[in-house]
Design a protein around this motif. Structure first.
Motif, PDB file in Angstrom:
ATOM      1  N   ILE A   2     -56.896  63.388  64.766  1.00 16.86           N
ATOM      2  CA  ILE A   2     -56.627  64.347  64.701  1.00 16.86           C
ATOM      3  C   ILE A   2     -58.075  65.415  65.252  1.00 16.86           C
ATOM      4  CG2 ILE A   2     -55.863  66.483  62.520  1.00 16.86           C
ATOM      5  CD1 ILE A   2     -53.727  64.123  61.509  1.00 16.86           C
ATOM      6  N   TRP A  58     -61.114  64.082  63.032  1.00 19.64           N
ATOM      7  CA  TRP A  58     -60.766  63.921  61.806  1.00 19.64           C
ATOM      8  C   TRP A  58     -59.639  62.575  62.119  1.00 19.64           C
ATOM      9  CZ3 TRP A  58     -62.948  65.929  57.578  1.00 19.64           C
ATOM     10  CH2 TRP A  58     -62.598  66.500  57.903  1.00 19.64           C
ATOM     11  N   GLU A  59     -59.808  61.195  61.895  1.00 20.85           N
ATOM     12  CA  GLU A  59     -58.762  60.555  61.644  1.00 20.85           C
ATOM     13  C   GLU A  59     -57.729  60.266  61.076  1.00 20.85           C
ATOM     14  OE1 GLU A  59     -60.116  57.385  63.716  1.00 20.85           O
ATOM     15  OE2 GLU A  59     -61.658  58.910  63.849  1.00 20.85           O
ATOM     16  N   SER A  60     -57.333  61.406  59.668  1.00 14.96           N
ATOM     17  CA  SER A  60     -56.324  61.709  59.016  1.00 14.96           C
ATOM     18  C   SER A  60     -56.541  62.686  59.136  1.00 14.96           C
ATOM     19  CB  SER A  60     -55.691  60.543  58.622  1.00 14.96           C
ATOM     20  OG  SER A  60     -56.322  60.451  57.494  1.00 14.96           O
ATOM     21  N   LEU A  61     -55.224  63.321  58.244  1.00 13.67           N
ATOM     22  CA  LEU A  61     -54.784  64.286  57.335  1.00 13.67           C
ATOM     23  C   LEU A  61     -55.393  64.105  55.641  1.00 13.67           C
ATOM     24  CD1 LEU A  61     -50.919  66.346  58.761  1.00 13.67           C
ATOM     25  CD2 LEU A  61     -54.357  67.280  58.683  1.00 13.67           C
ATOM     26  N   GLU A  63     -58.007  61.856  55.324  1.00  9.50           N
ATOM     27  CA  GLU A  63     -59.161  61.950  55.389  1.00  9.50           C
ATOM     28  C   GLU A  63     -59.741  63.150  55.383  1.00  9.50           C
ATOM     29  OE1 GLU A  63     -62.911  60.980  58.200  1.00  9.50           O
ATOM     30  OE2 GLU A  63     -61.184  61.631  59.247  1.00  9.50           O
ATOM     31  N   ARG A  64     -59.327  64.670  55.987  1.00  9.45           N
ATOM     32  CA  ARG A  64     -59.608  65.933  56.029  1.00  9.45           C
ATOM     33  C   ARG A  64     -59.609  66.702  54.913  1.00  9.45           C
ATOM     34  NH1 ARG A  64     -57.528  71.747  55.256  1.00  9.45           N
ATOM     35  NH2 ARG A  64     -59.087  72.382  56.679  1.00  9.45           N
ATOM     36  N   THR A 100     -53.192  67.086  67.441  1.00  7.11           N
ATOM     37  CA  THR A 100     -53.198  65.891  68.082  1.00  7.11           C
ATOM     38  C   THR A 100     -53.190  65.875  69.109  1.00  7.11           C
ATOM     39  OG1 THR A 100     -52.087  63.490  67.829  1.00  7.11           O
ATOM     40  CG2 THR A 100     -50.893  65.425  67.063  1.00  7.11           C
TER      41      THR A 100
END
Length: 108
Positions: A2, A58-61, A63-64, A100
């Motif tokens: 992301i 980011w790898e994912s929301l 993680e964010r 994305t």
């Protein structure tokens, strides 16, 4: 993956102060919290030259949320950010978008 697109709209004449805050303070906190920046840009033309746009990866929301919230809550960051605006505000408005990549994007 992301990508977060962030645009900071500065008070008139305050873009140099924002550049200084990123180079001398903010990027150190990004490193501390594992926040990965893709790049930073200013406008060469358009309706304003008082904005800074940057991308975070980011790898994912999830993680964010974890990393960004920890960064924003860091007392040292809050103190230093507030000190840079003690006499005059730097950022008037922030725009945030989450993107994305498509299947055909070079960056995935």
């Amino acid at each position: 993956m992301i990508v977060e697109l962030r645009t900071y709209h500065c008070a008139p004449g305050r873009l140099p102060a924002l550049h200084d805050r990123f180079t001398s303070i903010t990027l150190g906190f990004f490193d501390k919290y594992g926040i990965k920046q893709v790049g930073f840009w200013t406008n060469l033309s358009g309706p304003t030259n008082q904005s800074l746009t940057y991308l975070l990866q980011w790898e994912s929301l999830a993680e964010r949320e974890t990393k960004w919230n920890a960064f924003q809550a860091d007392p040292e960051w809050v103190e230093k950010r507030n000190a840079t605006e003690a006499h005059k505000i730097i950022v008037e408005r922030v725009e945030v978008q989450f993107m994305t990549p498509t299947a055909y994007s070079a960056l995935r």
